[in-house]
Design an enzyme around this catalytic site. Structure first.
Site, PDB file in Angstrom:
ATOM      1  N   GLY A   1      -7.164   8.193  10.701  1.00 36.17           N
ATOM      2  CA  GLY A   1      -5.734   8.162  10.375  1.00 36.17           C
ATOM      3  C   GLY A   1      -5.467   7.512   9.027  1.00 36.17           C
ATOM      4  N   HIS A   2      -6.219   6.488   8.711  1.00 37.28           N
ATOM      5  CA  HIS A   2      -6.108   5.855   7.387  1.00 37.28           C
ATOM      6  C   HIS A   2      -7.433   6.032   6.668  1.00 37.28           C
ATOM      7  CE1 HIS A   2      -5.179   3.294   4.078  1.00 37.28           C
ATOM      8  NE2 HIS A   2      -4.183   2.659   4.653  1.00 37.28           N
TER       9      HIS A   2
ATOM     10  N   HIS B   1       1.854   8.951   3.579  1.00 39.82           N
ATOM     11  CA  HIS B   1       1.642   7.541   3.237  1.00 39.82           C
ATOM     12  C   HIS B   1       0.893   7.432   1.903  1.00 39.82           C
ATOM     13  CE1 HIS B   1      -0.295   3.553   3.709  1.00 39.82           C
ATOM     14  NE2 HIS B   1       0.704   3.261   4.526  1.00 39.82           N
TER      15      HIS B   1
ATOM     16  N   GLU C   1       6.211   4.402   4.057  1.00 35.70           N
ATOM     17  CA  GLU C   1       5.419   3.744   3.008  1.00 35.70           C
ATOM     18  C   GLU C   1       4.848   4.798   2.069  1.00 35.70           C
ATOM     19  OE1 GLU C   1       3.850  -0.433   4.563  1.00 35.70           O
ATOM     20  OE2 GLU C   1       2.511   1.178   5.178  1.00 35.70           O
TER      21      GLU C   1
ATOM     22  N   GLU D   1       4.126   0.207  -3.076  1.00 37.30           N
ATOM     23  CA  GLU D   1       3.228  -0.815  -2.517  1.00 37.30           C
ATOM     24  C   GLU D   1       2.134  -1.181  -3.531  1.00 37.30           C
ATOM     25  OE1 GLU D   1       1.669   0.200   1.350  1.00 37.30           O
ATOM     26  OE2 GLU D   1       0.098  -1.330   1.214  1.00 37.30           O
TER      27      GLU D   1
ATOM     28  N   CYS E   1      -0.862  -1.938  -3.035  1.00 33.72           N
ATOM     29  CA  CYS E   1      -2.090  -1.196  -2.713  1.00 33.72           C
ATOM     30  C   CYS E   1      -2.067   0.230  -3.265  1.00 33.72           C
ATOM     31  CB  CYS E   1      -2.287  -1.113  -1.202  1.00 33.72           C
ATOM     32  SG  CYS E   1      -2.762  -2.662  -0.438  1.00 33.72           S
TER      33      CYS E   1
ATOM     34  N   CYS F   1      -2.349  -6.421   3.682  1.00 34.06           N
ATOM     35  CA  CYS F   1      -3.247  -5.560   2.912  1.00 34.06           C
ATOM     36  C   CYS F   1      -3.139  -5.803   1.412  1.00 34.06           C
ATOM     37  CB  CYS F   1      -2.968  -4.096   3.229  1.00 34.06           C
ATOM     38  SG  CYS F   1      -1.260  -3.605   2.976  1.00 34.06           S
TER      39      CYS F   1
HETATM   40 ZN   LIG Z   1      -0.918  -3.075   0.766  1.00 37.16          ZN
END
Ligand SMILES: [Zn+2]
Length: 611
Positions: free
Chosen positions: A185-186, A251, A303, A319, A321, A387
């Site tokens: 999923g990620h 995402h 996100e 974000e 990240c 994260c």
């Molecule tokens: Zn992050």
């Protein structure tokens, strides 16, 4: 020096690892120092305080208690260890290394007989292992692999890498052709498996990465995300096979990690389907969905992405990240294609949207990086979902990775940072010494020290933001230089002590958004060199919301050593005489008293629409 060419690679350029690059400048070196003294310390303390590390003790049976925190919290510990590893390579520290060894012992103890290692299910419910593809078991495994490879390279110690290989072997034994389907999923495991292959030369690791990429878009995804009507497979890039992808979606961080892995695998296989998809996706992201800061993902809800050109400033999610993800992906694209336009994005995302994620002190963090604030948005010490701080922990000490690249023909200078690089070229070695005050000034002096007279190319990135540059070789002007794929190309017999001087014109530039970006209609942003600027209340006592820049406003720049650890500011006049404004680099905002901030300024038009 290590051999750089990887057999079977289809990329135009090879990476030059940060271990070969020393940064001795006034911009990054202090940030690397703050990283070591504040960021790592803060992240380790927080991982201890919040149970992220004791989860491993509990999973190993060394301590009583339940799992604490969010299910993917293992990944934060791994990312901090990766940052520790990078830091140890440039700044050896026996005490820090002992601390890391201690944590690695706990991690190793938590590994199960078959290689499985994921504290959440080990402690919560063993029967739920491998039942929900969005529970991040492989995501955490990927971050462990990246940390373990870095730790092996930094210290030579193999224990962590052995744990990581057993995790990868467990994945490989459970999933793959003729075994179970799986769509992480990620994304993250895919790029990590390529890294693990490069470290161990075990072919099955990158082949598993390829298989995982090929799993996407065939209806194999199962779990909470896939069942949610508002998210579905688009959220985690499982709506179509990767070769068919054209438009960014879902995402933002997941998307950049996927594209990074696709570029890694394309470099291994030369697969044209992957390369073409990557080119389409790059246009989609960079031409239609990237903020001026290199940030991506406008929406908090997912996100991530909404529609092309939907780029609100106050609610921009961006974000931290995701900006770092842009650096990772565009670095791979630069290597794949040998084109400087990708290094331009690396630079933009690095100096703006990524660096804004951490305070100058190194111990406060942004998760969200808007381009407009009413004064209520501040960095904090930690997040429940952390994260971004741990991303910063591994990103800052690894930026040496992005400075140089190399091909069979010669060297590529992608970033201008004072310091040295040792590069293997044409069977020999060359040391490049950069002297520059970049990003504050555009003059760069490079001394070349090959071991003996050697004919090779020196390719200097002609930054996308730069309109004109003057070049000298050994003090003599070179007027007729050629620029190819964004690089000034110099082919010569280079001898020890030869020098190149390049002066990139670095005026203050007015930047305008694409006309389809409604939020920026009638607005202008200021950029100088790679840095995007903003106005902060601390420097501008008037009402920022009503501030208007006149079209003819002249700009003055001034370097202020005692402001924000030393920044070049931009001064000018607004529409009314009492509005003398001061703009500071965006990355440095919110390091003083809270207040409004804006990147996109209203601009007084020369001609009114109605007269
Ligand atoms: Zn992050």
């Amino acid at each position: 020096m290590k051999a750089l060419k990887q057999k079977g690679d289809y990329q135009k350029l090879n990476a030059v690892a940060f271990t070969e690059v020393m940064m001795e400048d006034a911009f990054w070196a202090p940030r690397v120092k703050a990283h070591k003294e504040a960021t790592l310390k803060a992240c380790i303390e927080q991982c201890e305080k919040t149970g992220r590390i004791s989860n491993f003790d509990k999973a190993a049976g060394l301590m009583e208690g339940e799992f604490e925190g969010i299910f993917f919290n293992d990944s934060d510990v791994y990312k901090v260890l990766e940052g520790v590893a990078y830091s140890l390579m440039s700044h050896p520290d026996p005490e820090l290394e002992r601390k890391a060894d201690e944590i690695i012992d706990k991690i190793a103890a938590a590994q199960q007989e078959d290689g499985y290692l994921f504290c959440y299910f080990t402690l919560k419910d063993q029967d739920k292992k491998w039942t929900d593809m969005d529970k991040h078991e492989m995501y955490c495994g990927g971050h462990m692999i990246e940390a373990a490879v870095a730790y092996k390279q930094a210290t030579g110690k193999g224990k962590f890498l052995d744990v990581a290989c057993r995790v990868a072997d467990h994945f490989d034994a459970t999933f793959g052709p003729g075994k179970r389907h799986w769509v992480p999923g990620h994304e993250e495991i895919e790029l990590a498996l390529v890294k693990l292959y490069r470290e161990t030369k075990e072919e099955r690791y990158w082949k598993l990465a390829l298989w995982l990429l090929e799993e996407r878009g065939h209806g194999h995804g199962v779990g909470g995300i896939w069942d949610r009507a508002d998210w579905g497979p688009v959220y985690c890039q499982d709506d179509k096979p990767v070769r068919e992808m054209s438009d960014v979606g879902g995402h933002a961080v997941r998307a950049t990690y996927l594209y990074t892995a696709m570029a890694d695998v394309a470099a291994m296989t030369g697969d044209k389907g992957y390369m073409d998809a990557l080119d389409r996706l790059w246009d989609s992201v960079v031409q239609r969905n990237m903020y001026i800061t290199g940030g991506i993902g406008p929406s908090k809800h997912n996100e991530g992405f909404t529609e092309d050109y939907d780029m609100p400033n106050d609610t921009a999610y961006c974000e931290t990240c995701a900006s770092v993800g842009m650096v990772l992906w565009n670095h791979r694209m630069n290597l794949l294609h040998g084109d400087a336009k990708y290094a331009d994005v690396v630079e933009r995302a690095m100096y703006n949207g990524s660096l804004s994620g951490v305070s100058l002190s190194g111990d406060k963090f942004f998760y969200v990086n808007p381009l407009l604030s009413d004064g209520t948005h501040h960095r904090v010490e930690w997040f429940n979902c952390s994260c971004c701080p741990t991303q910063i922990a591994r990103f800052i000490p690894s930026i040496g990775d992005y400075v140089y690249a190399v091909s069979d023909e010669g060297v590529y200078v992608n970033l201008y940072i004072q310091g040295t690089g040792h590069i293997r070229v044409k069977e020999g070695g060359v040391k490049l010494t950069q002297t520059t005050n970049y990003p504050w000034e555009g003059a760069v002096h490079i001394t070349l020290s090959p071991l003996s007279v050697t004919r090779f190319e020196v390719n200097l990135r002609y930054p996308g933001w730069c309109q004109s540059a003057a070049l000298k070789v050994n003090g003599v002007s070179v007027e007729d230089y050629t620029v190819s794929k964004g690089y000034i190309k110099l082919i010569r017999d280079w001898k020890p002590g030869d020098s190149i001087t390049v002066e990139f014109d670095m005026p203050v530039e007015r930047r305008y958004a694409h006309p389809k970006v409604a939020a920026n209609a009638g607005k202008v942003a200021l950029q100088r060199g790679p840095l995007v600027y903003c106005l902060e209340k601390a420097d501008n006592p008037f009402d920022l919301k009503n501030f208007m820049l006149s079209v003819g406003a002249k700009f003055v720049t001034e370097h202020v050593a005692d402001l924000l650890d030393g920044v070049t500011i931009i001064k000018g006049l607004g529409e009314t005489k009492d509005e003398q404004f001061v703009a500071v680099p965006y990355y440095a905002w919110d390091n003083r008293e809270p207040g409004e901030m804006e990147v996109w300024l209203r601009e007084k038009q020369k001609y009114a629409l109605y007269k």
